[in-house]
Design a protein around this motif. Structure first.
Motif, PDB file in Angstrom:
ATOM      1  N   THR A  11     -41.386  -4.696   5.240  1.00 13.82           N
ATOM      2  CA  THR A  11     -41.830  -3.473   5.904  1.00 13.82           C
ATOM      3  C   THR A  11     -42.694  -3.808   7.121  1.00 13.82           C
ATOM      4  O   THR A  11     -43.139  -4.954   7.280  1.00 13.82           O
ATOM      5  CB  THR A  11     -42.663  -2.606   4.940  1.00 13.82           C
ATOM      6  N   PRO A  12     -42.979  -2.817   7.967  1.00 10.97           N
ATOM      7  CA  PRO A  12     -43.918  -3.056   9.069  1.00 10.97           C
ATOM      8  C   PRO A  12     -45.280  -3.547   8.595  1.00 10.97           C
ATOM      9  O   PRO A  12     -45.953  -4.310   9.308  1.00 10.97           O
ATOM     10  CB  PRO A  12     -44.008  -1.688   9.750  1.00 10.97           C
ATOM     11  N   ASP A  13     -45.716  -3.126   7.403  1.00  8.87           N
ATOM     12  CA  ASP A  13     -46.985  -3.631   6.866  1.00  8.87           C
ATOM     13  C   ASP A  13     -46.911  -5.134   6.608  1.00  8.87           C
ATOM     14  O   ASP A  13     -47.897  -5.857   6.819  1.00  8.87           O
ATOM     15  CB  ASP A  13     -47.339  -2.899   5.572  1.00  8.87           C
ATOM     16  N   ASP A  14     -45.754  -5.609   6.147  1.00  9.18           N
ATOM     17  CA  ASP A  14     -45.585  -7.050   5.947  1.00  9.18           C
ATOM     18  C   ASP A  14     -45.676  -7.779   7.288  1.00  9.18           C
ATOM     19  O   ASP A  14     -46.278  -8.855   7.381  1.00  9.18           O
ATOM     20  CB  ASP A  14     -44.230  -7.349   5.296  1.00  9.18           C
ATOM     21  N   LEU A  15     -45.068  -7.199   8.312  1.00 11.37           N
ATOM     22  CA  LEU A  15     -45.142  -7.789   9.645  1.00 11.37           C
ATOM     23  C   LEU A  15     -46.591  -7.857  10.117  1.00 11.37           C
ATOM     24  O   LEU A  15     -47.024  -8.862  10.691  1.00 11.37           O
ATOM     25  CB  LEU A  15     -44.292  -6.976  10.624  1.00 11.37           C
ATOM     26  N   ALA A  16     -47.347  -6.809   9.868  1.00 14.59           N
ATOM     27  CA  ALA A  16     -48.737  -6.755  10.332  1.00 14.59           C
ATOM     28  C   ALA A  16     -49.610  -7.798   9.638  1.00 14.59           C
ATOM     29  O   ALA A  16     -50.515  -8.373  10.258  1.00 14.59           O
ATOM     30  CB  ALA A  16     -49.306  -5.356  10.093  1.00 14.59           C
ATOM     31  N   ARG A  17     -49.340  -8.071   8.348  1.00 14.22           N
ATOM     32  CA  ARG A  17     -50.200  -9.002   7.619  1.00 14.22           C
ATOM     33  C   ARG A  17     -49.658 -10.428   7.598  1.00 14.22           C
ATOM     34  O   ARG A  17     -50.320 -11.332   7.070  1.00 14.22           O
ATOM     35  CB  ARG A  17     -50.408  -8.511   6.185  1.00 14.22           C
ATOM     36  N   ALA A  18     -48.493 -10.660   8.167  1.00 13.06           N
ATOM     37  CA  ALA A  18     -47.905 -11.994   8.171  1.00 13.06           C
ATOM     38  C   ALA A  18     -48.782 -12.981   8.943  1.00 13.06           C
ATOM     39  O   ALA A  18     -49.430 -12.629   9.930  1.00 13.06           O
ATOM     40  CB  ALA A  18     -46.509 -11.946   8.775  1.00 13.06           C
ATOM     41  N   ASP A  19     -48.808 -14.224   8.489  1.00  8.99           N
ATOM     42  CA  ASP A  19     -49.558 -15.265   9.183  1.00  8.99           C
ATOM     43  C   ASP A  19     -48.936 -15.594  10.537  1.00  8.99           C
ATOM     44  O   ASP A  19     -49.630 -16.003  11.473  1.00  8.99           O
ATOM     45  CB  ASP A  19     -49.607 -16.534   8.328  1.00  8.99           C
ATOM     46  N   ALA A  20     -47.612 -15.453  10.628  1.00 11.70           N
ATOM     47  CA  ALA A  20     -46.898 -15.692  11.871  1.00 11.70           C
ATOM     48  C   ALA A  20     -45.574 -14.954  11.801  1.00 11.70           C
ATOM     49  O   ALA A  20     -45.071 -14.648  10.704  1.00 11.70           O
ATOM     50  CB  ALA A  20     -46.667 -17.183  12.108  1.00 11.70           C
ATOM     51  N   ALA A  21     -45.005 -14.644  12.960  1.00  8.20           N
ATOM     52  CA  ALA A  21     -43.736 -13.910  13.005  1.00  8.20           C
ATOM     53  C   ALA A  21     -42.961 -14.348  14.239  1.00  8.20           C
ATOM     54  O   ALA A  21     -43.551 -14.680  15.278  1.00  8.20           O
ATOM     55  CB  ALA A  21     -43.998 -12.401  13.046  1.00  8.20           C
ATOM     56  N   TRP A  22     -41.631 -14.346  14.104  1.00  5.81           N
ATOM     57  CA  TRP A  22     -40.773 -14.774  15.209  1.00  5.81           C
ATOM     58  C   TRP A  22     -39.551 -13.877  15.309  1.00  5.81           C
ATOM     59  O   TRP A  22     -39.084 -13.309  14.305  1.00  5.81           O
ATOM     60  CB  TRP A  22     -40.270 -16.206  14.984  1.00  5.81           C
ATOM     61  N   LEU A  23     -39.028 -13.754  16.524  1.00  9.43           N
ATOM     62  CA  LEU A  23     -37.666 -13.295  16.732  1.00  9.43           C
ATOM     63  C   LEU A  23     -36.853 -14.544  17.053  1.00  9.43           C
ATOM     64  O   LEU A  23     -37.221 -15.317  17.945  1.00  9.43           O
ATOM     65  CB  LEU A  23     -37.576 -12.298  17.893  1.00  9.43           C
ATOM     66  N   VAL A  24     -35.767 -14.746  16.325  1.00  4.34           N
ATOM     67  CA  VAL A  24     -35.001 -15.979  16.502  1.00  4.34           C
ATOM     68  C   VAL A  24     -33.559 -15.644  16.858  1.00  4.34           C
ATOM     69  O   VAL A  24     -32.981 -14.681  16.356  1.00  4.34           O
ATOM     70  CB  VAL A  24     -35.068 -16.875  15.243  1.00  4.34           C
ATOM     71  N   SER A  25     -32.985 -16.447  17.744  1.00  8.57           N
ATOM     72  CA  SER A  25     -31.607 -16.250  18.165  1.00  8.57           C
ATOM     73  C   SER A  25     -31.043 -17.581  18.632  1.00  8.57           C
ATOM     74  O   SER A  25     -31.782 -18.547  18.844  1.00  8.57           O
ATOM     75  CB  SER A  25     -31.514 -15.210  19.286  1.00  8.57           C
ATOM     76  N   SER A  26     -29.722 -17.631  18.808  1.00  8.94           N
ATOM     77  CA  SER A  26     -29.053 -18.898  19.071  1.00  8.94           C
ATOM     78  C   SER A  26     -29.499 -19.555  20.368  1.00  8.94           C
ATOM     79  O   SER A  26     -29.654 -20.774  20.423  1.00  8.94           O
ATOM     80  CB  SER A  26     -27.537 -18.689  19.097  1.00  8.94           C
TER      81      SER A  26
END
Length: 288
Positions: free
Chosen positions: A239-254
């Motif tokens: 959920t967006p709450d998980d995104l907010a509390r994540a230690d780090a986040a990425w958008l990944v693509s080829s």
């Protein structure tokens, strides 16, 4: 600048064989259904040091997309041969990409069209280091869309990209770089051309592929890298709450690889520069 390469497959669903073409000329008829209706599929494969990254995974996803669109099964040897021929013909570049296009062909002919092109990649150093600002946008679909309405082709990599392009323009209007789609029931999905990956509670996680999203080939490689480095991995309902509390986040693509998310809807979030560098180094070091 490196010279583009264009190869036209003689029989994309039949037997190996292709012809070189002038990149400045047309690759398909103006009446091709891929052009007039967006009725076709594609894959984009990054090439580093002459090696096409995650080629088997891309070809498997290519075949899966074709099946979802009820296109004739792409001939794996034909497409694989064209990929390596394009690489052999291309001027050497540090990073490049090969694009596979497969369409239903001219209406009424029952003869699909296919071509492979290769171009040097853009410089994504800034996105990979400074990160990207994203906004959350409602996709307008419930998370069960793939099961309840399979004719909407969620999870297929189709040429019908007008909505994804519109979402990117909306992000720019809001002062952001990219988008994460959210389902109507509040689950994180994917970006218009990327997969969401989080470092959450000591694990590396991504949204479940059953939510009508495209399985990520780069995300699969990141999971392999993460497991080698001792991180558990999982596909979860996030959920967006998980995104907010994540230690780090990425958008990944080829082609872009892992771009850390530096803000969400204008709110700054932490970037793990060391882990991001490690992930991108691992992606660049792949030998298949």
């Amino acid at each position: 600048m490196a010279t583009p390469v264009l190869l036209l497959l003689r029989d994309p669903a039949g037997s190996p064989g292709f012809d070189s073409a002038d990149p400045g000329q047309s690759a398909a008829s103006a009446f091709d259904l891929g052009i007039t209706r967006g009725d076709g599929i594609f894959e984009t494969i990054t090439v580093i040091g002459g090696i096409p990254q995650a080629l088997d995974a891309h070809l498997a996803r290519f075949a899966r997309s074709a099946a979802l669109l009820e296109l004739p099964e792409p001939h794996q040897a034909a497409w694989r041969g064209a990929v390596f021929a394009a690489i052999d013909a291309h001027d050497e570049a540090i990073e490049a990409f090969v694009k596979l296009i497969y369409t239903r062909g001219i209406e009424g002919t029952d003869s699909p069209t296919g071509w492979v092109s290769m171009l040097p990649s853009a410089d994504f150093t800034t996105e990979r280091t400074a990160g990207v600002a994203v906004v959350l946008l409602d996709r307008g679909y419930h998370s069960t869309i793939a099961q309840t309405s399979p004719w909407l082709l969620q999870g297929a990599k189709t040429l019908s990209y007008a909505i994804n392009r519109a979402a990117a323009r909306e992000a720019h209007r809001r002062g952001a770089d990219d988008v994460i789609f959210v389902s109507t029931d509040g689950l994180l999905l994917e970006g218009p051309s990327s997969t969401v990956v989080l470092k959450l509670d000591g694990r590396i996680v991504t949204p479940e592929t059953t939510l009508g999203i495209l399985p990520g080939t780069t995300q699969e490689s990141i999971f392999e890298i993460a497991r080698v480095n001792g991180y558990p991995t999982a596909y979860e309902r996030l959920t967006p709450d998980d995104l907010a509390r994540a230690d780090a986040a990425w958008l990944v693509s080829s082609v872009r690889n892992a771009a850390p998310i530096r803000s969400v809807d204008g709110r700054a979030r932490a970037v793990d520069a060391e882990l991001t560098e490690s992930i991108n180094a691992g992606l660049a070091a792949r030998t298949q």
